[in-house]
Design a protein around this motif. Structure first.
Motif, PDB file in Angstrom:
ATOM      1  N   ASP A  26      -4.617 -13.963  22.756  1.00 32.62           N
ATOM      2  CA  ASP A  26      -4.426 -12.968  21.704  1.00 32.62           C
ATOM      3  C   ASP A  26      -4.168 -11.594  22.311  1.00 32.62           C
ATOM      4  O   ASP A  26      -5.026 -11.017  22.956  1.00 32.62           O
ATOM      5  N   LYS A  27      -2.974 -11.073  22.115  1.00 30.08           N
ATOM      6  CA  LYS A  27      -2.616  -9.761  22.656  1.00 30.08           C
ATOM      7  C   LYS A  27      -3.194  -8.620  21.816  1.00 30.08           C
ATOM      8  O   LYS A  27      -3.363  -7.517  22.299  1.00 30.08           O
ATOM      9  N   ASP A  28      -3.479  -8.887  20.555  1.00 31.88           N
ATOM     10  CA  ASP A  28      -3.941  -7.838  19.651  1.00 31.88           C
ATOM     11  C   ASP A  28      -5.280  -8.242  19.034  1.00 31.88           C
ATOM     12  O   ASP A  28      -5.404  -8.379  17.824  1.00 31.88           O
ATOM     13  N   HIS A  29      -6.283  -8.446  19.892  1.00 32.37           N
ATOM     14  CA  HIS A  29      -7.590  -8.863  19.397  1.00 32.37           C
ATOM     15  C   HIS A  29      -8.340  -7.686  18.782  1.00 32.37           C
ATOM     16  O   HIS A  29      -8.065  -6.535  19.089  1.00 32.37           O
ATOM     17  N   PRO A  30      -9.276  -7.991  17.888  1.00 33.45           N
ATOM     18  CA  PRO A  30     -10.026  -6.924  17.215  1.00 33.45           C
ATOM     19  C   PRO A  30     -10.890  -6.147  18.209  1.00 33.45           C
ATOM     20  O   PRO A  30     -11.308  -6.666  19.230  1.00 33.45           O
ATOM     21  N   LYS A  31     -11.139  -4.906  17.862  1.00 29.16           N
ATOM     22  CA  LYS A  31     -11.982  -4.072  18.704  1.00 29.16           C
ATOM     23  C   LYS A  31     -13.115  -3.526  17.849  1.00 29.16           C
ATOM     24  O   LYS A  31     -12.876  -3.141  16.710  1.00 29.16           O
ATOM     25  N   PRO A  32     -14.327  -3.533  18.304  1.00 22.43           N
ATOM     26  CA  PRO A  32     -14.804  -4.035  19.595  1.00 22.43           C
ATOM     27  C   PRO A  32     -14.784  -5.563  19.640  1.00 22.43           C
ATOM     28  O   PRO A  32     -15.040  -6.229  18.644  1.00 22.43           O
ATOM     29  N   VAL A  33     -14.490  -6.085  20.802  1.00 22.55           N
ATOM     30  CA  VAL A  33     -14.232  -7.514  20.933  1.00 22.55           C
ATOM     31  C   VAL A  33     -15.516  -8.351  20.932  1.00 22.55           C
ATOM     32  O   VAL A  33     -15.521  -9.454  20.392  1.00 22.55           O
ATOM     33  N   ILE A  34     -16.593  -7.864  21.510  1.00 26.26           N
ATOM     34  CA  ILE A  34     -17.818  -8.665  21.580  1.00 26.26           C
ATOM     35  C   ILE A  34     -18.336  -9.031  20.180  1.00 26.26           C
ATOM     36  O   ILE A  34     -18.573 -10.219  19.917  1.00 26.26           O
ATOM     37  N   PRO A  35     -18.495  -8.079  19.262  1.00 21.94           N
ATOM     38  CA  PRO A  35     -18.929  -8.477  17.907  1.00 21.94           C
ATOM     39  C   PRO A  35     -17.943  -9.432  17.223  1.00 21.94           C
ATOM     40  O   PRO A  35     -18.347 -10.324  16.479  1.00 21.94           O
ATOM     41  N   ALA A  36     -16.654  -9.260  17.492  1.00 18.15           N
ATOM     42  CA  ALA A  36     -15.656 -10.157  16.896  1.00 18.15           C
ATOM     43  C   ALA A  36     -15.817 -11.578  17.418  1.00 18.15           C
ATOM     44  O   ALA A  36     -15.733 -12.544  16.646  1.00 18.15           O
ATOM     45  N   ILE A  37     -16.048 -11.719  18.709  1.00 20.05           N
ATOM     46  CA  ILE A  37     -16.248 -13.051  19.303  1.00 20.05           C
ATOM     47  C   ILE A  37     -17.533 -13.675  18.778  1.00 20.05           C
ATOM     48  O   ILE A  37     -17.566 -14.864  18.446  1.00 20.05           O
ATOM     49  N   ILE A  38     -18.578 -12.882  18.699  1.00 23.04           N
ATOM     50  CA  ILE A  38     -19.863 -13.385  18.188  1.00 23.04           C
ATOM     51  C   ILE A  38     -19.685 -13.930  16.773  1.00 23.04           C
ATOM     52  O   ILE A  38     -20.145 -15.033  16.459  1.00 23.04           O
ATOM     53  N   ALA A  39     -19.017 -13.183  15.924  1.00 21.35           N
ATOM     54  CA  ALA A  39     -18.825 -13.602  14.540  1.00 21.35           C
ATOM     55  C   ALA A  39     -17.882 -14.787  14.417  1.00 21.35           C
ATOM     56  O   ALA A  39     -18.138 -15.731  13.662  1.00 21.35           O
ATOM     57  N   ARG A  40     -16.785 -14.753  15.148  1.00 19.13           N
ATOM     58  CA  ARG A  40     -15.762 -15.790  14.999  1.00 19.13           C
ATOM     59  C   ARG A  40     -16.185 -17.135  15.586  1.00 19.13           C
ATOM     60  O   ARG A  40     -15.845 -18.196  15.051  1.00 19.13           O
ATOM     61  N   PHE A  41     -16.920 -17.117  16.707  1.00 20.30           N
ATOM     62  CA  PHE A  41     -17.251 -18.359  17.415  1.00 20.30           C
ATOM     63  C   PHE A  41     -18.739 -18.693  17.401  1.00 20.30           C
ATOM     64  O   PHE A  41     -19.157 -19.641  18.073  1.00 20.30           O
ATOM     65  N   ASP A  42     -19.534 -17.932  16.647  1.00 24.48           N
ATOM     66  CA  ASP A  42     -20.974 -18.177  16.525  1.00 24.48           C
ATOM     67  C   ASP A  42     -21.648 -18.221  17.896  1.00 24.48           C
ATOM     68  O   ASP A  42     -22.377 -19.157  18.225  1.00 24.48           O
ATOM     69  N   LEU A  43     -21.394 -17.187  18.697  1.00 23.86           N
ATOM     70  CA  LEU A  43     -21.989 -17.073  20.022  1.00 23.86           C
ATOM     71  C   LEU A  43     -23.031 -15.970  20.030  1.00 23.86           C
ATOM     72  O   LEU A  43     -23.053 -15.117  19.148  1.00 23.86           O
ATOM     73  N   ASN A  44     -23.884 -15.969  21.055  1.00 26.07           N
ATOM     74  CA  ASN A  44     -24.774 -14.830  21.241  1.00 26.07           C
ATOM     75  C   ASN A  44     -24.075 -13.837  22.177  1.00 26.07           C
ATOM     76  O   ASN A  44     -22.961 -14.105  22.665  1.00 26.07           O
ATOM     77  N   ALA A  45     -24.691 -12.708  22.432  1.00 25.95           N
ATOM     78  CA  ALA A  45     -24.045 -11.655  23.222  1.00 25.95           C
ATOM     79  C   ALA A  45     -23.737 -12.112  24.645  1.00 25.95           C
ATOM     80  O   ALA A  45     -22.665 -11.821  25.183  1.00 25.95           O
TER      81      ALA A  45
END
Length: 66
Positions: A26-45
């Motif tokens: 993804d060239k245009d990922h949401p910012k900030p990226v860490i909260p976006a990844i946490i929400a999208r993939f159900d990961l912890n920090a």
């Protein structure tokens, strides 16, 4: 390690790899990226940070593994 624990570890690893591949592609990922990844993939920090590290490795290699 019990089978149930092993399965949980494999599922978490799969989600981290999926997040890394998404981020590397993804060239245009949401910012900030860490909260976006946490929400999208159900990961912890920690897992989200690992996904970022893997994404960088994938970018350096040219493309993520299939």
């Amino acid at each position: 390690m019990m089978a149930e624990e092993t399965n949980h570890v494999l599922v978490m690893a799969d989600r981290v790899i999926n997040a890394a591949m998404w981020l590397a592609d993804d060239k245009d990922h949401p910012k900030p990226v860490i909260p976006a990844i946490i929400a999208r993939f159900d990961l912890n920090a920690r897992e989200a940070c690992e996904a970022c590290r893997l994404a960088q490795d994938f970018r350096r290699a040219g493309r993520p593994p299939v």
